[in-house]
Design a protein around this motif. Structure first.
Motif: not given
Lengths: 430, 301
Positions: B26-41
């Protein structure tokens, strides 16, 4: 039921994670601030620098009992990768080494403390000239205290110069003389130099014409006439084409490997670079070398005292007074500077310079003398590069490479570079 | 009730034991992935808070950034030339090592070594020295009367050198091929020999079909990892992707945008495009594999 248990557990874990994050942040804040006597200090550099910096910090702690200093250091690249997230988390070290190319970004984003109130009281600057002190000013605010200064010049081997049939570098030489000499060296099969770093020397060239690479506000390029671009980079490309300077292919091949450069092998006369790089170059070349001033006309308008790096204080720091005191120690303490010996640039305080002089090696002394000769005639530095400059410099370097490879002419590239640079700058406006 | 408590207890113990993985995931894969998806916009430079710009990053990437397309071109060239070469070389060496000779264990170790140390910075630096102006490769060329090559001064040569480096690190795929070769029963070859089949024919009609599942596996794994190659390009070009952006691999350009230019939003968008592209490519490889991969268990559809 089992699903429910799992759900509860997941939620608990999530809460647990977030709780951890919060308490972690709070904890380190407390340790950083309450007593005001623990300083965090960060810098980048080589092992030599880490060693003597540690010694100076120990010296400071000895003279100021009760002060605790936590250190963080890294290589240049890693340093900025570590500092940026700390800035985003509002956890910057109290004292940070800052580079000219980064300080605008940190200053503009409100991460750095205005040092003006500390000048004269906590930080003594009586022995520092105005031109040098001003290099730490961004948008009218003193955000950085230079640790030392460098100046541009031509660093060469006089013996090879003679071998090329040139008796000496003329006083107040001009671009025409430079071209003439370079071509003369080429006839003897000797390269005159290894070209000039695009951003630094184009800026110098612009300054001699009363312009600069960026405008004062950092919102656009600082020159209007693309003919200046064409003139400067056209000349550099011409020298490469004529064979007075190694081809771009060869320059790329040897880039960053001092041992393979022509000056070390004795097939090149010199290198254009900052004065602090002279000591390392001399060590590798291992023959007597000299420093010559930049090419003119209007060399005095072009050259400036470049802070090799700054000390800056974080806006979020809880111990700003103590931080200022440490910076004062760094700049004015003679014993400390006998250890530094100009490794972070020639000291900015005249009294310190004098005190350190007897401790210097022959090569270091050459650098100190050269800077001393240039300091009184130099002009104020242009404002530090704006946010986005790293990207602009990369674009410029790429374009110049294209020119030197003969894939485009300077005149074709000039408007493209302007468009790119202005787009990057407007992207970075808040 | 007692039973239920019992099972809850058992479950809790189980969850407790796997919690390090769950928390880490959760802390190092899933949550960062969603944050990066958000950041891409967003437009985000780490200092000011992210600013929502919708599809702006993607628009710039596809319509207004020639350097992006250059990095795509370089990467595709690197992958589509490098991976087949690497697999062919790995298969060749695997077949040589599959013969029963003395010392074969030693040879296998030696050939596998480059892959263990393969991606490291040290090897890249060594590679830089080998191909430097007075490096061993140029000395070799000159010994044969050829002109020395400026390996770092010429965009094509520099990329070629990177591909050579990737081919040289063939060890892990070779080991997998070797395992696959061991699984082909010797009777097949014996039968073929009796029928008078030539070695080429044996290779084409026995080795390749029976090895095709392993080839598929290697192809997919190597393609994915080749798309993500970063260290050699970074070290050899000193982080600049030069000359003339000839070694600007996708991940290097992404890294430059993120950590040198602080365009975090743009870099996140690039990362997602890469993820989607690799996903599609893998899917296509799987689809086409139906035509050329032979599974014995399915009776050779």
């Amino acid at each position: 039921m089992r699903k429910k248990t799992a759900l509860v557990l997941m939620v608990t874990i999530l809460l647990f994670i977030t709780a951890c994050g919060n308490s972690g942040g709070g904890g380190s804040n407390a340790s950083g601030g309450t007593d005001g006597k623990t300083l965090r200090i960060a810098w980048w550099g080589s092992d030599t620098r880490h060693e003597y910096t540690q010694k100076i910090i120990d010296m400071y702690k000895e003279q100021n009992p009760g002060v605790n200093i936590d250190i963080e250091y890294a290589s240049f690249d890693d340093y900025w990768k570590k500092l940026a997230p700390q800035a985003a988390a509002n956890q910057l070290p109290d004292i940070m080494q800052m580079d000219v190319s980064y300080i605008s970004q940190y200053a503009k984003n409100g991460q750095l403390e205005d040092l003006t109130p500390y000048l004269g009281s906590k930080i003594k600057v009586d022995d520092v000239t105005e031109n040098v002190l001003k290099t730490g000013v961004i948008g009218g605010v003193q955000y950085g205290m230079p640790t030392g200064v460098n100046v541009l010049g031509f660093q060469y081997d006089p013996a090879i110069l003679k071998k090329a049939g040139i008796s000496e570098i003329p006083d107040n030489w001009t671009w025409d003389q430079y071209k003439e000499i370079a071509l003369k060296a080429k006839d003897k099969g000797i390269y005159f130099d290894s070209s000039m770093a695009a951003d630094i020397f184009f800026n110098y060239f612009l300054r001699t014409k009363g312009q600069s690479l960026y405008n004062a506000e950092g919102t656009a390029l600082g020159y209007e006439d693309d003919a200046l671009f064409t003139e400067f980079f056209g000349m550099l490309a011409e020298l490469i084409k004529e064979g007075a300077v190694p081809s771009q292919e060869k320059l790329n091949q040897t880039k960053g490997i001092l041992e393979e450069s022509d000056i070390v092998k004795g097939t090149g006369i010199g290198i254009w670079q900052w004065s602090n790089q002279f000591v390392a170059l001399q060590r590798v070349v291992n023959r007597p070398m000299e420093l010559a001033p930049m090419v003119g006309p209007d060399m005095e308008k072009g050259i400036y005292m470049q802070p090799s790096m700054y000390w800056a204080v974080a806006k979020s720091s809880q111990s700003k007074d103590e931080a200022a005191k440490f910076i004062d120690f760094w700049i004015n303490n003679q014993d400390a500077n006998k250890l530094i010996k100009g490794e972070r640039g020639v000291p900015i305080s005249a009294a310190v310079k004098e005190a350190v002089a007897p401790e210097l090696s022959e090569t270091e002394k050459q650098v100190f003398d050269f800077v001393a000769k240039m300091e009184p005639i130099s002009s104020p530095m242009s404002p530090p590069p704006p946010v986005g400059s790293a990207e602009i410099i990369a674009a410029l370097t790429d374009y110049v490479e294209q020119i030197n490879f003969g894939q485009a002419t300077a005149a074709e590239v000039a408007p493209k570079f302007r468009a790119d640079a202005n787009a990057i700058l407007s992207n970075n406006q808040p | 009730m007692a039973i239920r408590n019992e099972s809850l207890k058992t479950n809790l113990t189980g969850y407790a034991f796997i919690s390090p993985f769950i928390i880490g995931f959760l802390a190092f894969t899933l949550i960062p992935m969603f944050i990066s998806l958000y950041l891409s916009f967003t437009s985000y430079n780490l200092f000011t808070s992210p600013r929502w710009i919708g599809l702006g990053n993607f628009e710039k990437m596809f319509t207004n950034d020639p350097k992006y397309w250059n990095s795509v071109r370089v990467t595709i060239y690197y992958v589509f030339v490098g991976v087949p070469l690497r697999l062919a070389f790995a298969l060749f060496v695997a077949m040589v090592l599959n013969t029963a000779s003395r010392m074969v264990g030693t040879y296998r170790t030696i050939y596998y070594l480059p892959s263990i140390i393969g991606g490291s910075v040290a090897v890249s630096i060594m590679w830089r020295n080998i191909f430097s102006e007075q490096g061993i490769v140029n000395h070799f060329l000159m010994a044969f009367g050829a002109a020395p090559v400026n390996w770092f001064g010429n965009a094509t040569a520099a990329l070629g050198m990177l591909i050579t480096l990737s081919v040289w690190q063939f060890g892990s795929s070779m080991l997998i091929f070797l395992a696959g070769l061991k699984n082909i029963s010797p009777e097949m070859y014996e039968a073929a020999s009796v029928d008078g089949a030539s070695p080429v024919r044996k290779f084409m009609n026995i080795t390749l079909p029976l090895l095709s599942p392993v080839i598929l596996f290697n192809l997919i794994m190597q393609t994915i990892s080749a798309f993500m190659t970063f260290v050699p390009a970074y070290v050899i070009s000193k982080g600049e992707g030069g000359p003339l952006d000839g070694t600007m691999l996708y991940s290097l350009y992404l890294f430059r945008q993120a950590f040198m230019f602080n365009n975090m939003g743009y870099a996140a968008a690039m990362a997602w495009v890469m993820l989607i592209f690799i996903g599609i490519l893998t899917f296509v490889l799987f689809k086409t594999s139906k035509m050329w991969v032979f599974y014995e268990s399915e009776g050779g559809r």
